[in-house]
Design a protein around this motif. Sequence first.
Motif, PDB file in Angstrom:
ATOM      1  N   VAL A 252       0.842  -1.202   0.000  1.00 30.46           N
ATOM      2  CA  VAL A 252       0.000   0.000   0.000  1.00 30.46           C
ATOM      3  C   VAL A 252       0.874   1.248   0.000  1.00 30.46           C
ATOM      4  N   VAL A 253       2.040   1.174   0.593  1.00 34.99           N
ATOM      5  CA  VAL A 253       2.956   2.318   0.607  1.00 34.99           C
ATOM      6  C   VAL A 253       3.320   2.712  -0.822  1.00 34.99           C
ATOM      7  N   ASP A 254       3.640   1.722  -1.661  1.00 35.98           N
ATOM      8  CA  ASP A 254       3.972   2.008  -3.055  1.00 35.98           C
ATOM      9  C   ASP A 254       2.767   2.571  -3.810  1.00 35.98           C
ATOM     10  N   LEU A 255       1.589   2.018  -3.516  1.00 38.08           N
ATOM     11  CA  LEU A 255       0.373   2.507  -4.182  1.00 38.08           C
ATOM     12  C   LEU A 255       0.139   3.978  -3.874  1.00 38.08           C
ATOM     13  N   ILE A 256       0.259   4.343  -2.619  1.00 36.37           N
ATOM     14  CA  ILE A 256       0.055   5.742  -2.231  1.00 36.37           C
ATOM     15  C   ILE A 256       1.106   6.638  -2.875  1.00 36.37           C
ATOM     16  N   GLY A 257       2.366   6.198  -2.872  1.00 35.04           N
ATOM     17  CA  GLY A 257       3.434   7.005  -3.446  1.00 35.04           C
ATOM     18  C   GLY A 257       3.257   7.237  -4.934  1.00 35.04           C
ATOM     19  N   PHE A 258       3.023   6.147  -5.672  1.00 37.81           N
ATOM     20  CA  PHE A 258       2.841   6.296  -7.114  1.00 37.81           C
ATOM     21  C   PHE A 258       1.613   7.139  -7.429  1.00 37.81           C
ATOM     22  N   ALA A 259       0.507   6.909  -6.707  1.00 33.23           N
ATOM     23  CA  ALA A 259      -0.747   7.603  -7.006  1.00 33.23           C
ATOM     24  C   ALA A 259      -0.613   9.104  -6.810  1.00 33.23           C
ATOM     25  N   PHE A 260      -0.012   9.528  -5.695  1.00 32.12           N
ATOM     26  CA  PHE A 260       0.023  10.959  -5.404  1.00 32.12           C
ATOM     27  C   PHE A 260       1.197  11.673  -6.048  1.00 32.12           C
ATOM     28  N   LEU A 261       2.296  11.018  -6.216  1.00 32.24           N
ATOM     29  CA  LEU A 261       3.419  11.692  -6.848  1.00 32.24           C
ATOM     30  C   LEU A 261       3.204  11.855  -8.355  1.00 32.24           C
ATOM     31  N   ARG A 262       2.615  10.877  -8.976  1.00 30.79           N
ATOM     32  CA  ARG A 262       2.447  10.927 -10.433  1.00 30.79           C
ATOM     33  C   ARG A 262       1.131  11.551 -10.863  1.00 30.79           C
ATOM     34  N   GLU A 263       0.022  11.242 -10.187  1.00 28.37           N
ATOM     35  CA  GLU A 263      -1.295  11.603 -10.711  1.00 28.37           C
ATOM     36  C   GLU A 263      -2.147  12.422  -9.744  1.00 28.37           C
ATOM     37  N   PHE A 264      -2.482  11.848  -8.621  1.00 26.18           N
ATOM     38  CA  PHE A 264      -3.517  12.446  -7.781  1.00 26.18           C
ATOM     39  C   PHE A 264      -3.144  13.817  -7.258  1.00 26.18           C
ATOM     40  N   GLY A 265      -1.877  14.022  -6.910  1.00 25.97           N
ATOM     41  CA  GLY A 265      -1.494  15.322  -6.355  1.00 25.97           C
ATOM     42  C   GLY A 265      -1.778  16.451  -7.320  1.00 25.97           C
ATOM     43  N   VAL A 266      -1.262  16.363  -8.545  1.00 30.52           N
ATOM     44  CA  VAL A 266      -1.460  17.433  -9.514  1.00 30.52           C
ATOM     45  C   VAL A 266      -2.881  17.441 -10.049  1.00 30.52           C
ATOM     46  N   LEU A 267      -3.500  16.266 -10.196  1.00 29.68           N
ATOM     47  CA  LEU A 267      -4.842  16.215 -10.767  1.00 29.68           C
ATOM     48  C   LEU A 267      -5.878  16.795  -9.808  1.00 29.68           C
ATOM     49  N   LEU A 268      -5.798  16.441  -8.535  1.00 30.19           N
ATOM     50  CA  LEU A 268      -6.733  17.008  -7.559  1.00 30.19           C
ATOM     51  C   LEU A 268      -6.570  18.520  -7.462  1.00 30.19           C
TER      52      LEU A 268
ATOM     53  N   GLY B 198       5.139  14.161 -11.915  1.00 25.47           N
ATOM     54  CA  GLY B 198       3.908  14.827 -11.473  1.00 25.47           C
ATOM     55  C   GLY B 198       4.026  16.337 -11.508  1.00 25.47           C
ATOM     56  N   MET B 199       5.154  16.863 -11.046  1.00 28.02           N
ATOM     57  CA  MET B 199       5.319  18.305 -10.991  1.00 28.02           C
ATOM     58  C   MET B 199       5.420  18.931 -12.383  1.00 28.02           C
ATOM     59  N   ALA B 200       5.912  18.176 -13.368  1.00 31.41           N
ATOM     60  CA  ALA B 200       6.065  18.736 -14.713  1.00 31.41           C
ATOM     61  C   ALA B 200       4.725  19.113 -15.332  1.00 31.41           C
ATOM     62  N   LYS B 201       3.650  18.459 -14.903  1.00 30.83           N
ATOM     63  CA  LYS B 201       2.333  18.752 -15.470  1.00 30.83           C
ATOM     64  C   LYS B 201       1.692  19.987 -14.846  1.00 30.83           C
ATOM     65  N   ALA B 202       2.157  20.401 -13.682  1.00 24.72           N
ATOM     66  CA  ALA B 202       1.507  21.499 -12.961  1.00 24.72           C
ATOM     67  C   ALA B 202       1.528  22.817 -13.730  1.00 24.72           C
ATOM     68  N   PRO B 203       2.673  23.268 -14.285  1.00 24.91           N
ATOM     69  CA  PRO B 203       2.642  24.545 -15.023  1.00 24.91           C
ATOM     70  C   PRO B 203       1.734  24.513 -16.254  1.00 24.91           C
ATOM     71  N   VAL B 204       1.692  23.374 -16.936  1.00 25.97           N
ATOM     72  CA  VAL B 204       0.818  23.268 -18.119  1.00 25.97           C
ATOM     73  C   VAL B 204      -0.638  23.401 -17.708  1.00 25.97           C
ATOM     74  N   PHE B 205      -1.032  22.682 -16.663  1.00 26.27           N
ATOM     75  CA  PHE B 205      -2.416  22.774 -16.189  1.00 26.27           C
ATOM     76  C   PHE B 205      -2.730  24.192 -15.724  1.00 26.27           C
ATOM     77  N   ALA B 206      -1.791  24.814 -15.038  1.00 28.44           N
ATOM     78  CA  ALA B 206      -2.015  26.173 -14.533  1.00 28.44           C
ATOM     79  C   ALA B 206      -2.233  27.147 -15.676  1.00 28.44           C
ATOM     80  N   PHE B 207      -1.413  27.060 -16.696  1.00 23.32           N
ATOM     81  CA  PHE B 207      -1.548  27.976 -17.837  1.00 23.32           C
ATOM     82  C   PHE B 207      -2.887  27.786 -18.532  1.00 23.32           C
ATOM     83  N   LEU B 208      -3.298  26.543 -18.772  1.00 22.64           N
ATOM     84  CA  LEU B 208      -4.564  26.283 -19.475  1.00 22.64           C
ATOM     85  C   LEU B 208      -5.758  26.725 -18.648  1.00 22.64           C
ATOM     86  N   ILE B 209      -5.735  26.472 -17.357  1.00 22.35           N
ATOM     87  CA  ILE B 209      -6.855  26.877 -16.496  1.00 22.35           C
ATOM     88  C   ILE B 209      -6.982  28.398 -16.483  1.00 22.35           C
TER      89      ILE B 209
END
Length: 379
Positions: free
Chosen positions: A205-221, A319-330
């Motif tokens: 479960v530790v790996d699941l949480i790490g992969f989910a939030f570092l790659r997807e959920f953190g920036v997507l939420l 995960g962090m690389a997607k944040a500026p792109v999402f910010a600009f589009l929003i």
Amino acid sequence: MTESPPGRAQVVRDAQASRLMISGDWTLPHYVQLQHLMATVSKDVDTNTVIDAKNLGALDTSGAMVIAQWLGSARAQELALDVSIPAPRRALLKTVADAMNTYCQPLPRERRSTASILLERIGQAVVSSWKQTLKLLGFIGMVLQAIAATIWRPRRWRVTALVSHIEQTGLDAVPILSLLSFMVGAVVAFLGATALATYGASVFVVDLIGFAFLREFGVLLTAILLAGRTASAFTAQIGSMKAREEIDAIRTLGLDPIELLVLPRVLALLIALPLLTFIAMLTGIVGGAVVCLSVLKMSLSMFISMFRDDMSVTQFLVGMAKAPVFAFLIGVIGCMEGFKVSGSAQSVGEHTTSAVVQSIFVVILMDATAALFYMEMGW
């Protein structure tokens, strides 16, 4: 000048047939009386009644309309062929009868199949989406042009507005984003522990949480939250200014609305969203850790050790690389919809809703595209 008496209509019966005798002036001043007159005598008129209008006096469009209405278009056209009536009056009767026959008939409803209606709506939606995409690309070009024109001119930077928008979009969103990420992290950990317990692999479960939030959920939420919270605010603010003609006043003063209103908001999101993404990653991992410690009885040192050994910096950077792109589009979508407001409160509401929907759609679309790209690149 004395007013002429209204026209007369009388049904006369003889041994051969009944006759409708029309005489006098059939003009607009007598319109009401002529209507009552024809309503009275029309019940005695049938298809065999002969129309006699040789004593017809003055006639205008209103009088001809009364005659054509009560006799019908076909009989009015027949009356227009009576040579005993002066030619101008016959021409007027024919014109009115033709108009009734051509324009006063209800248009036949076109019967269309459900498939054709569905295909038409799909086509309209595709065309509308294409036009919206072109507008978005054009507005992105205007924003990039404004950034290029002002980045080398510090005197034109709006630092006060930038800091204010960073506070509104970033600092004020920290509590709700932290709570949301913490709860989602806890849910992901609980569901992962429940599913993996069947295979005796609850520890992963530790790996699941790490992969989910570092790659997807953190920036997507973070992006979805700001799409609903910030994009709508940008649209409402700029849309209200558009409705009050403040943007026209800005242009009248020789100022650029893109530089004045859009750049501070977009740059504020470019700064705030990556920071909020980092906070969302931390709080989501903390939420998962709480579940691991309380439900799986895992020690804190074990959780940190597994997380450190299995999670690489690449996952965080992806995960962090997607944040500026999402910010600009929003930011661009929210500001663009504000400029599209037509001037009413209803328009402000419609474009605010449109900004939220478009922002969330674009964020999810770009996230899916990025996921496919990262998979192909092996990152």
